[in-house]
Enzyme design. Sequence first.
Site, PDB file in Angstrom:
ATOM      1  CD  GLU B  60     -39.543 -48.237 107.237  1.00 37.32           C
ATOM      2  OE1 GLU B  60     -38.460 -48.855 107.350  1.00 37.32           O
ATOM      3  OE2 GLU B  60     -40.588 -48.611 107.797  1.00 37.32           O
ATOM      4  CG  HIS B 127     -45.928 -45.659 116.832  1.00 38.68           C
ATOM      5  ND1 HIS B 127     -44.932 -46.311 117.516  1.00 38.68           N
ATOM      6  CD2 HIS B 127     -46.290 -46.504 115.826  1.00 38.68           C
ATOM      7  CE1 HIS B 127     -44.712 -47.496 116.967  1.00 38.68           C
ATOM      8  NE2 HIS B 127     -45.527 -47.633 115.939  1.00 38.68           N
TER       9      HIS B 127
END
Lengths: 386, 321
Positions: B60, B127
């Site tokens: 990322e 999540h």
Amino acid sequence: MKRSDAGVANARIREGEGRPEPRGATANGEPVARAGNGQPRAAGTGEHLTREDRASLYRYMLMMRLSEERALTLYKQGKVPGSFYDGCGQEAVSVGASFVLGPRDRTCILHRDLGAHFVRGVAPDRYLANYMGRSGGVTGGRDGNMHFGDRALGSVGMVSMLPDMAQVTVGMALAFKMRREPRIAMTFFGEGSTANGQWHEAMNFAGIHRLPVVFVLENNQFAYSTPNQLEFAVDPVRRAETYGFPGVSVDGNDVEAVFEAARVAADRARSGEGPTLIECATMRMHGHGAHDDMSYVPPAMLEEWSQRDPLELYRERLVDAHGFDTDELDRIRTEVKEYVDECAAKALDSPMPEPEVATEGVFAERFEPLGDGESRWSRWAKEAVR
Amino acid sequence: MSEMTYLGAISDGLREEMRRDESVFCLGEDIGEFGGAFKVTDGFAEEFGSERVLDTPLAENLIIGASVGAAVEGLKPVAEMQFADFISCGFDQLVNVAAKLHYRQGVSVPMVVRLPSGGGFSGGPFHSQNPEAWFIQSPGLKVVAPATAADAKGLLVSAIRDPNPVCYLEHKGLYRHVKGEVPEGEHITPLGEATVAKEGDEMTVIAYGSAVHLAVRAAEELNEDIEVLDLRTLCPLDSEAILASARRTGKVLVAHEATQSCGVGAEVAALISERAFEDLDAPIKRLTAPDVPIPFSPTLEQAVLPQLDDMKEACRELLAY
């Protein structure tokens, strides 16, 4: 060349070299450059440098040394807020590497690499003013010390998280590749950065996409106080092979050796062959910052490296091998000294920024592209004529 | 106009911008031929090629950092975090490099980070998060959070055309549950402008993202004269729209799915207290998730995330004040 072939080629380079020395120079301190053809090469073969190029290399190393000395004086006089960081002893790395860059190439320059800013066109007064937090500094007082890059000269300035700029450099190189432009991006980092995960992410991605980027690794022996043996088990230059591109080791105190490795790497990148990692073995001759007495450095080690000062080495080489006489070199030194003095006066005349501007400029109103940097190498003047 | 899901509208906006401007490209994990974890870029690789729909390794910081580098060179990267939660792995590049470059050196960084956020489907603590407040605390980032399909498209287009880094929070719970009329062709929702999702005079619910839908439903089911102001952009906030509605109704409930402390609701409440205190008829009320990680088990998750009944109850209390 397919990716798998790159690995084979690298393996061959390594075979040609035998086991690399752990810190980039040979055991007896002889400068070594290896540039991808599998044959160790004496440093500074130099057929690509004119006499004026050599004078320039010397001039920019001097400009870095004298400007940093001047900045240190300003720091001691209390004119520099915060601390002071220099690259004393490492001048050959940033000057030699950035000397290969063409105007449209881009850089992310780190804090021991002032010479690269000068090569690209930043004048010392803007560096000194930046240290003093003046409005005439490159960041106008928004950021300090070496945390700058002149947008107009194609440079994106560093942040304190030192490996970060490798990723940004990779992104610029990605843009060049996507647009099929014959441009390269170059960045610098210390061996300390190679321990951080961001460094890996950048190397890995550059390898996957064979991006036109030159990574200049300055192994200056210490990350602040942490010595090489506590930073890595294996010399990080050897990791290049596992990312699918060459890693070469040069004497980082030999400006022509650095130039030559960067030249080969830049040509390679520009022709679509992908990245190169150049490890420059050097020594941080001052503390991490001016506040650091570097008590952790063994005196003998400092003494040994002080015998290999990059400016002294180059001065000798210019006289012994390239027909310069000492008067001429003294003259260059005097000129640079006078120029730095003028720049210091200009920086001291620059006002502090008005407090009102502190809240301005958080957001951009429109996109402003980066400008082009200066290119000092004679080859670029020839290309421009052509 | 054509009816689209919220997710379809995101794809539509992205596709149109990529067709219109070849400097726009997207990058992220599994976004290429696979089409992304949520299929936002389904079919994109086929249309635009693998270079402009760039599959990245699982990295990322690289995704954000390379976006910065490409952006300063004039491309317009649209980076996808597979889940908003993973921005923590790219946070350094976002807050230290992307956000500060313009202030420090005048370098503009036109990039978008797409952040599939929000809970309600047992995604668990990694999540389901709504990390918008993290970004607002980092000056230099713009932050948007569309609630409707039309704004999902319009805000994405504006974000792509903006010369700054924009965090685009797309609520996963709205992806396929929210449908609406979306203008075909160029459709722009300007950054920094709130909109009235439902008019009313008795009180105002100031919300964004999924909470907008809860508020509208609550108002309808209660059959009360409640105004719902959809912020749409969280940074910069539309202060004037917030103050105007607060002054008019005199009662304000600030609602969001994100946790409470130092959240967007706190900022909105502070703004109203500072500048519209004398127009208030009741203390400002907040409906948010409590300050806990988002738990996995459905009973626990429902206990944490604001539900329709919670919204109705909060409105009733405020109306009765």
